[in-house]
Write a protein that holds these residues in place. Structure first.
Motif, PDB file in Angstrom:
ATOM      1  N   ALA A  27       0.831  -1.200   0.000  1.00 22.09           N
ATOM      2  CA  ALA A  27       0.000   0.000   0.000  1.00 22.09           C
ATOM      3  C   ALA A  27       0.867   1.252   0.000  1.00 22.09           C
ATOM      4  CB  ALA A  27      -0.921   0.000   1.215  1.00 22.09           C
ATOM      5  N   TYR A  28       2.021   1.147   0.646  1.00 22.61           N
ATOM      6  CA  TYR A  28       2.892   2.306   0.735  1.00 22.61           C
ATOM      7  C   TYR A  28       3.641   2.524  -0.573  1.00 22.61           C
ATOM      8  CZ  TYR A  28       6.340   5.528   2.605  1.00 22.61           C
ATOM      9  OH  TYR A  28       7.138   6.617   2.826  1.00 22.61           O
ATOM     10  N   PRO A  31       0.501   2.225  -4.295  1.00 17.78           N
ATOM     11  CA  PRO A  31      -0.935   2.401  -4.035  1.00 17.78           C
ATOM     12  C   PRO A  31      -1.725   2.333  -5.331  1.00 17.78           C
ATOM     13  CG  PRO A  31       0.214   4.501  -3.889  1.00 17.78           C
ATOM     14  CD  PRO A  31       1.273   3.454  -4.034  1.00 17.78           C
ATOM     15  N   VAL A  35      -4.340  -2.851  -4.891  1.00 15.17           N
ATOM     16  CA  VAL A  35      -4.059  -2.956  -3.457  1.00 15.17           C
ATOM     17  C   VAL A  35      -5.283  -2.558  -2.647  1.00 15.17           C
ATOM     18  CG1 VAL A  35      -2.579  -2.173  -1.587  1.00 15.17           C
ATOM     19  CG2 VAL A  35      -1.625  -2.516  -3.845  1.00 15.17           C
ATOM     20  N   ASP A  36      -6.010  -1.533  -3.116  1.00 12.90           N
ATOM     21  CA  ASP A  36      -7.199  -1.073  -2.385  1.00 12.90           C
ATOM     22  C   ASP A  36      -8.217  -2.178  -2.199  1.00 12.90           C
ATOM     23  OD1 ASP A  36      -7.415   2.372  -3.600  1.00 12.90           O
ATOM     24  OD2 ASP A  36      -6.492   1.497  -1.823  1.00 12.90           O
ATOM     25  N   ASN A  87     -13.674   2.568  -2.080  1.00 10.14           N
ATOM     26  CA  ASN A  87     -12.652   2.418  -3.110  1.00 10.14           C
ATOM     27  C   ASN A  87     -13.167   2.883  -4.466  1.00 10.14           C
ATOM     28  OD1 ASN A  87     -10.570   1.384  -1.585  1.00 10.14           O
ATOM     29  ND2 ASN A  87     -11.222  -0.730  -1.834  1.00 10.14           N
ATOM     30  N   CYS A  94      -5.649   3.384   0.143  1.00 12.52           N
ATOM     31  CA  CYS A  94      -4.248   3.833   0.137  1.00 12.52           C
ATOM     32  C   CYS A  94      -4.158   5.356   0.138  1.00 12.52           C
ATOM     33  CB  CYS A  94      -3.516   3.296  -1.087  1.00 12.52           C
ATOM     34  SG  CYS A  94      -3.404   1.509  -1.128  1.00 12.52           S
ATOM     35  N   LYS A  95      -4.885   5.956  -0.818  1.00 13.17           N
ATOM     36  CA  LYS A  95      -4.850   7.415  -0.950  1.00 13.17           C
ATOM     37  C   LYS A  95      -5.365   8.075   0.321  1.00 13.17           C
ATOM     38  CE  LYS A  95      -4.041  10.707  -4.094  1.00 13.17           C
ATOM     39  NZ  LYS A  95      -4.358  11.841  -3.302  1.00 13.17           N
TER      40      LYS A  95
END
Lengths: 103, 97
Positions: A27-28, A31, A35-36, A87, A94-95
């Motif tokens: 996620a880091y 992103p 991943v979401d 999402n 992530c965002k």
């Protein structure tokens, strides 16, 4: 038989935990929607199984146990739906975390 | 031949139940550090909020920014948010290995 089911469940729980752990650096570093949505699924399943264990440990008796488990399914279903909704319609997990941390 | 296993079990249970033995404490002595419970309501609450609240995330974030909370408060809030997740994650890793 049922004994095999229990050990498979246990292995599944560990597998999802490891997957979730791996999703954190993902996620880091990259992103994005993949991943979401993986996070949404892994988080919900991890939480659902975890709370299921809590129910098994603390809710005794046939009927209270079944009622609690039904409630859990409802909660997990709503959680997954809400995360996917976020999402899809909003910035995504992530965002959102990145934005929150830049505050 | 003597008693069958089933008969012996039955006798055992009859006597056991008749003696009204107290149950040894299991729930009360359980070490109450369920490293489990903390982040779970958080994820579900976030998700339900995502469903129910009308505006999008950046809007609410801007509102929080407009409150002009001091950096110390913001830092403490971030710390308070991260703490249960970190505790949960570290203990989870401890359980996995």
């Amino acid at each position: 038989g049922s004994s095999k089911a229990a050990s498979l469940h246990w292995t599944g729980e560990r597998a999802v935990s490891v997957l979730l752990l791996g999703l954190l650096p993902a996620a880091y570093l990259c992103p994005g929607p993949a991943v979401d949505y993986s996070l949404a699924a892994a988080l919900t399943l991890h939480g659902h199984w975890g709370l299921g264990q809590v129910i098994t440990d603390y809710v005794h008796g046939d009927v209270p146990n079944k009622v609690a488990n039904v409630g859990l399914y409802v909660l997990s279903g709503l959680t997954f739906a809400g995360l996917c909704h976020f999402n899809y319609h909003d910035v995504g997990i992530c965002k959102a975390v990145a934005m929150l941390w830049s505050l | 031949m003597g008693t069958t296993a089933r008969e012996e079990m039955q006798r055992f249970w009859e006597r056991n139940e008749r003696s009204n033995r107290p149950l040894s404490p299991h729930v009360s002595i359980y070490k109450c550090t369920p490293e489990c419970s903390l982040p779970i309501p958080g994820v579900s609450l976030f998700s339900l909020a995502a469903f129910l609240l009308p505006e999008h995330f950046p809007h609410y974030l801007a509102q929080v920014r407009d409150l002009s909370l001091g950096p110390a408060l913001i830092f403490s809030a971030k710390f308070a948010l991260v703490l249960p997740f970190s505790y949960h994650t570290w203990n989870g890793i401890r359980h996995l290995v």
